[in-house]
Design a protein around this motif. Structure first.
Motif, short mmCIF file in Angstrom:
data_model
loop_
_atom_site.label_atom_id
_atom_site.label_comp_id
_atom_site.label_asym_id
_atom_site.label_seq_id
_atom_site.Cartn_x
_atom_site.Cartn_y
_atom_site.Cartn_z
N ALA A 188 0.84 -1.21 0.00
CA ALA A 188 0.00 0.00 0.00
C ALA A 188 0.86 1.25 0.00
CB ALA A 188 -0.94 -0.01 1.21
N TRP A 189 1.90 1.27 0.84
CA TRP A 189 2.81 2.42 0.85
C TRP A 189 3.42 2.63 -0.53
CZ3 TRP A 189 6.14 1.30 5.83
CH2 TRP A 189 5.38 1.63 6.96
N HIS A 190 3.84 1.55 -1.15
CA HIS A 190 4.47 1.66 -2.47
C HIS A 190 3.50 2.23 -3.50
CE1 HIS A 190 7.23 0.84 -5.72
NE2 HIS A 190 6.26 0.19 -6.35
N SER A 191 2.26 1.74 -3.49
CA SER A 191 1.28 2.22 -4.48
C SER A 191 0.90 3.67 -4.25
CB SER A 191 0.03 1.32 -4.47
OG SER A 191 -0.69 1.50 -3.27
N ARG A 192 1.04 4.15 -3.02
CA ARG A 192 0.72 5.56 -2.69
C ARG A 192 1.95 6.47 -2.75
NH1 ARG A 192 -2.36 3.36 2.34
NH2 ARG A 192 -4.32 2.76 1.38
N GLY A 193 3.11 5.90 -3.06
CA GLY A 193 4.33 6.71 -3.11
C GLY A 193 4.86 7.07 -1.73
N LYS A 194 4.51 6.27 -0.73
CA LYS A 194 4.99 6.49 0.64
C LYS A 194 5.91 5.33 1.01
CE LYS A 194 0.78 8.85 1.97
NZ LYS A 194 1.04 10.05 2.70
N GLY A 195 6.45 5.40 2.19
CA GLY A 195 7.32 4.32 2.65
C GLY A 195 8.67 4.37 1.98
N PRO A 196 9.49 3.38 2.26
CA PRO A 196 10.83 3.34 1.68
C PRO A 196 10.78 3.15 0.16
CG PRO A 196 10.51 1.56 3.29
CD PRO A 196 9.23 2.27 3.16
N ARG A 197 11.77 3.70 -0.50
CA ARG A 197 11.85 3.57 -1.95
C ARG A 197 12.09 2.12 -2.32
NH1 ARG A 197 16.32 6.80 -5.39
NH2 ARG A 197 17.60 5.04 -4.74
N ALA A 198 11.35 1.64 -3.32
CA ALA A 198 11.46 0.25 -3.76
C ALA A 198 11.87 0.21 -5.23
CB ALA A 198 10.12 -0.47 -3.58
N ILE A 199 12.40 -0.92 -5.63
CA ILE A 199 12.81 -1.16 -7.00
C ILE A 199 11.97 -2.32 -7.52
CG2 ILE A 199 14.73 -1.85 -8.49
CD1 ILE A 199 16.55 -0.96 -6.08
N ARG A 200 11.39 -2.13 -8.69
CA ARG A 200 10.63 -3.24 -9.28
C ARG A 200 11.60 -4.08 -10.10
NH1 ARG A 200 5.94 -4.95 -9.12
NH2 ARG A 200 5.03 -3.10 -8.26
N VAL A 201 11.69 -5.35 -9.75
CA VAL A 201 12.52 -6.31 -10.48
C VAL A 201 11.56 -7.35 -11.02
CG1 VAL A 201 14.40 -7.98 -10.34
CG2 VAL A 201 14.50 -5.89 -8.96
N GLY A 202 11.26 -7.25 -12.29
CA GLY A 202 10.23 -8.12 -12.87
C GLY A 202 8.90 -7.76 -12.22
#
Length: 69
Positions: free
Chosen positions: A33-47
């Motif tokens: 949910a954080w990732h979809s809202r642009g919150k939380g720690p930065r993530a990298i999509r791998v596949g």
């Protein structure tokens, strides 16, 4: 010839969402949910999976630490 004294470069470990959920004590759904809202720690999509750099998690924690009183 002398041996190089420079430290050996090592990549920043990429953590799975399971690793980060355990580290932060949060459910995986919260991280998604954080990732979809642009919150939380930065993530990298791998596949089709998310990965997190350890350094990004540590930076995010530092940025969200309450100031000393």
């Amino acid at each position: 010839m002398s041996a190089s004294t420079a430290p050996e470069w090592r990549p920043d470990p990429l953590l799975t969402i399971d690793d980060v959920a355990v580290w932060l004590g949060k459910p995986k759904n919260t991280l998604y949910a954080w990732h979809s809202r642009g919150k939380g720690p930065r993530a990298i999509r791998v596949g089709n999976t998310l990965r997190y750099r350890r350094s990004d998690i540590e930076r995010w924690l530092d940025d969200h630490t309450d100031p000393e009183r």
